[in-house]
Design an enzyme around this catalytic site. Structure first.
Site, PDB file in Angstrom:
ATOM      1  N   LYS A   3       0.638  -0.969   0.095  1.00 41.45           N
ATOM      2  CA  LYS A   3       0.051   0.181  -0.255  1.00 41.45           C
ATOM      3  C   LYS A   3       0.903   1.249  -0.084  1.00 41.45           C
ATOM      4  CE  LYS A   3      -3.247  -2.230   2.304  1.00 41.45           C
ATOM      5  NZ  LYS A   3      -4.563  -2.572   3.490  1.00 41.45           N
ATOM      6  N   GLU A 120      -8.642 -10.587  -7.839  1.00 40.92           N
ATOM      7  CA  GLU A 120      -7.841  -9.522  -7.928  1.00 40.92           C
ATOM      8  C   GLU A 120      -6.504  -9.673  -9.006  1.00 40.92           C
ATOM      9  OE1 GLU A 120      -6.884 -10.190  -3.455  1.00 40.92           O
ATOM     10  OE2 GLU A 120      -8.706  -9.631  -3.517  1.00 40.92           O
TER      11      GLU A 120
END
Ligand code: DAT
Ligand code: MG
Length: 143
Positions: A3, A120
């Protein structure tokens, strides 16, 4: 997916190293800015949760590093390597346990099931960006 906080805190190498050291094979890797559309699709299961808006804003706020890992049991093992969602509850020795203090800055996303991983991967990567290769170490990793 590392992230924005993982990238900003210079933990890309450290995080990738943990999966490599374990014995998993890196078969996809890219640094990218995330569009709002991709972030919203990725976190679609959480769209009715109060943190959804903030989570999407965070994911699109700065570059991330998306990865695909291959290996026996990799999805479940990766979740263990990553640690509990809230870094304060994550065990020392896990990525979140070692480097995080806040649920909204927990450094890394990992797919929670094989089906989720398949979804994903196709959301984040084109087919040509996934490069399965034969590790020469394989017979030293698997019986
Ligand atoms: P995980 O990332 O461990 O799979 P999740 O799927 O439950 O966790 O949630 C996705 C992300 O949303 C999580 O990594 C951080 C954020 N999040 C979850 N619960 C939250 C909360 N109570 N407050 C703020 N952010 C939260
Ligand atoms: Mg999740």
């Amino acid at each position: 997916m590392i992230k924005p906080d993982g990238v900003q805190r210079n933990l890309v190498g450290e995080i990738i190293k943990r999966f490599e050291n374990k014995g998993f094979t890196l078969v996809g890797l890219k640094m990218m800015s995330v569009s709002r559309e991709l972030a919203e699709k990725h976190y679609d299961v959480h769209k009715d949760r109060p943190f959804f808006g903030g989570l999407v804003e965070f994911i699109i706020s700065a570059p991330v590093v998306a990865t695909i890992w291959e290996g026996e049991g990799v999805v479940a093992a990766a979740r263990k390597i990553i640690g509990a969602t809230d870094p304060l509850n994550a065990e020392p020795g896990t990525i979140r346990g070692d480097f995080g203090v806040s649920i909204g800055r927990n450094l890394i996303h990992g797919s929670d099931a094989i089906e989720t991983a398949q979804r994903e991967i196709s959301l984040w990567f084109s087919e040509s960006e996934s490069l399965s290769w034969e590790p020469s170490l394989k017979s030293w990793l698997y019986e």
